[in-house]
Scaffold this motif. Sequence first.
Motif, mmCIF file in Angstrom:
data_model
loop_
_atom_site.group_PDB
_atom_site.id
_atom_site.type_symbol
_atom_site.label_atom_id
_atom_site.label_comp_id
_atom_site.label_asym_id
_atom_site.label_seq_id
_atom_site.Cartn_x
_atom_site.Cartn_y
_atom_site.Cartn_z
ATOM 1 N N GLY A 65 -9.088 -35.722 -22.200
ATOM 2 C CA GLY A 65 -10.025 -36.321 -21.256
ATOM 3 C C GLY A 65 -10.816 -37.429 -21.927
ATOM 4 O O GLY A 65 -10.680 -37.689 -23.126
ATOM 5 N N ALA A 89 -4.934 -36.292 -18.040
ATOM 6 C CA ALA A 89 -5.497 -34.973 -18.329
ATOM 7 C C ALA A 89 -4.964 -33.909 -17.374
ATOM 8 O O ALA A 89 -4.998 -32.717 -17.687
ATOM 9 C CB ALA A 89 -7.023 -35.030 -18.253
ATOM 10 N N PRO A 217 -9.998 -42.246 -15.646
ATOM 11 C CA PRO A 217 -9.204 -41.734 -16.775
ATOM 12 C C PRO A 217 -8.802 -42.848 -17.746
ATOM 13 O O PRO A 217 -8.246 -43.863 -17.341
ATOM 14 C CB PRO A 217 -7.964 -41.133 -16.094
ATOM 15 N N ASN A 242 -16.775 -35.430 -17.551
ATOM 16 C CA ASN A 242 -16.464 -34.838 -16.254
ATOM 17 C C ASN A 242 -16.819 -35.834 -15.156
ATOM 18 O O ASN A 242 -18.000 -36.070 -14.882
ATOM 19 C CB ASN A 242 -17.266 -33.537 -16.070
#
Length: 592
Positions: A65, A89, A217, A242
């Motif tokens: 990530g 991810a 990402p 996140n």
Amino acid sequence: MVDHVIKRFRATAERHASRPATRIRVGDGWRVQTYAEFRRRVDSLAQGLIDAGIEAGDRVALFAGNSPEWSGADFGINTARGVVVPLYATSTPEQIAHIVADSGSKLIIVGGRSEAERVIEARDEHPMPPIYVFDDYEGRPDDVRPFAELLKEPTTAVDTRLEQGTGDDLSAIVYTSGTTGLPKGAMLTHGGLTAQVDALEDFFDFSPEDSSLSFLPLSHALERAWTIVVLLHGCLNTYVANPRTVAEQLQLAKPTMMVSVPKLYETVFTTVHQKVQASAAKKQIFSWALKVGRHNQYAYRSGRTPGPILTTQRALADKLVFKAVREAMGGPKKVLACGGAPLRPEIEEFFSAVGLPISTGYGLTEASPLVTFNAPGDFKIGTVGRVLTGGELSIAEHGEILFRGPNVMAGYWNNPEATAETIDEDGWLHTGDVGYIDSDGFLTITDRLKDIIVTLGGKNVAPQPIEGLILSDPLFEHAVLIGDTRPFVTLLVKPHAPSVEELAKKLHWPGELPDWMNSSELLAELKKRVDEITAKLPSQERPKETEVLAEEFSMDNGLLTPTLKVRRREVEKRFKEKIDAMYERLEKLRHG
């Protein structure tokens, strides 16, 4: 001008050694890394890779990530003149096995337990190279090694290896997240990436005082290329581990630059509009403020300075409405860009009115990824801008957009047939997108060539503009037009749960949210709104039936791409029974 990413990065790191390069939120504070520290880590990894036998041109997979470690590994692999092979991810063991095998990766760096376990599971499909993990974990198998073991004291071997690097070196092989078939690896060069950096410098004033927020990402060509722009200009890059926390992180980080996909802007647009619906007075003030903001923007765009009355009204509108929207976005922005999918013009107008103009652009992985972009002093709302410096556009048969430029990929890895299909003998990249160029050179995208619906009666229907119209109503979260080889078009919709809840309470529907999502009342309301929104469209473009989907659309369940676009073919496959049942009902109605 140096056309190798790492050679440019080294010059930047030397100039701005003591400035912050990366940061990430840890607890209630930030973990910050200066350019000097970041450079040392990059060189340490390069030395470790050389010691591990990685040669120039060898592929190294990167499966994690977003984090400063991701960029450190990315730059470290390139410093050793290795080629980065990013994995999303959300990749499954089957996808990992295909990409690692196809690329011939010699080593794989993973984020933590979740990624390591999927790589181990992928061994059932194909032998895996040595695995190194950023975040060590309890119960780690002996053949999964801590990433720290790869970091070695740099020697002159690193400099010697890098000195031989050129713009023709591959920086990465990025596998396209295609909707059909196995993903293909687009070979992106250092020269292609630096050409994009140069093109952006002609229109944007980057400064080491600027900071950016990285939440798309990094494995996607758009975020990776933008991060290169940020780190080559001595700016601070803030990493969001996140993406669900992006609203909070915007408030904390207050970035002056950001690249996003339409979903974030759509969410802000919808949320702001919903907040004012509860009060007639708030709604009136909001509408007035937006009108004032638009008129100010029209004046500036036509080269005029707004008059004193408009200037006074703008100041009041700013105090009452606009300032709060900018604060929710983390303050003023020097660069607020959007790519990955079309952005509705009303959202562009809204952000422009509140003082946060969005620079929309267009690209694809195979172009590293930039093709066109709007800039603060050179833009046209509703378009994706002009072609980047050094590039050319052409419109081919069926309206397909062709692009030729210094950042076009070197081809698909190990796939000369697919390369020949995508890049013709004259060097034109066939994008698969449909659009047109206006008299000022601005490009407008109308749809994907492969998404064009051809009905049973031979009518061509471009779904994206129709879906965009429907999504202008906040009750709809996703809309997918169906109709290829069918007698007419129909519609699958995923309602926006908060809007459904608000509507149900207002109309006193019985039950709770799960009941409302599957209720006949909601279906009737959705159908009514679809009919109203599409009333002025030609008959063949108006959906004859609407079906509600309760399932969430996400990257995890495969219904969204990493840039949050709907995977149309996956939706059609997943909900085939619903689609077939919808057409069967319509057929019965037609024949009495």
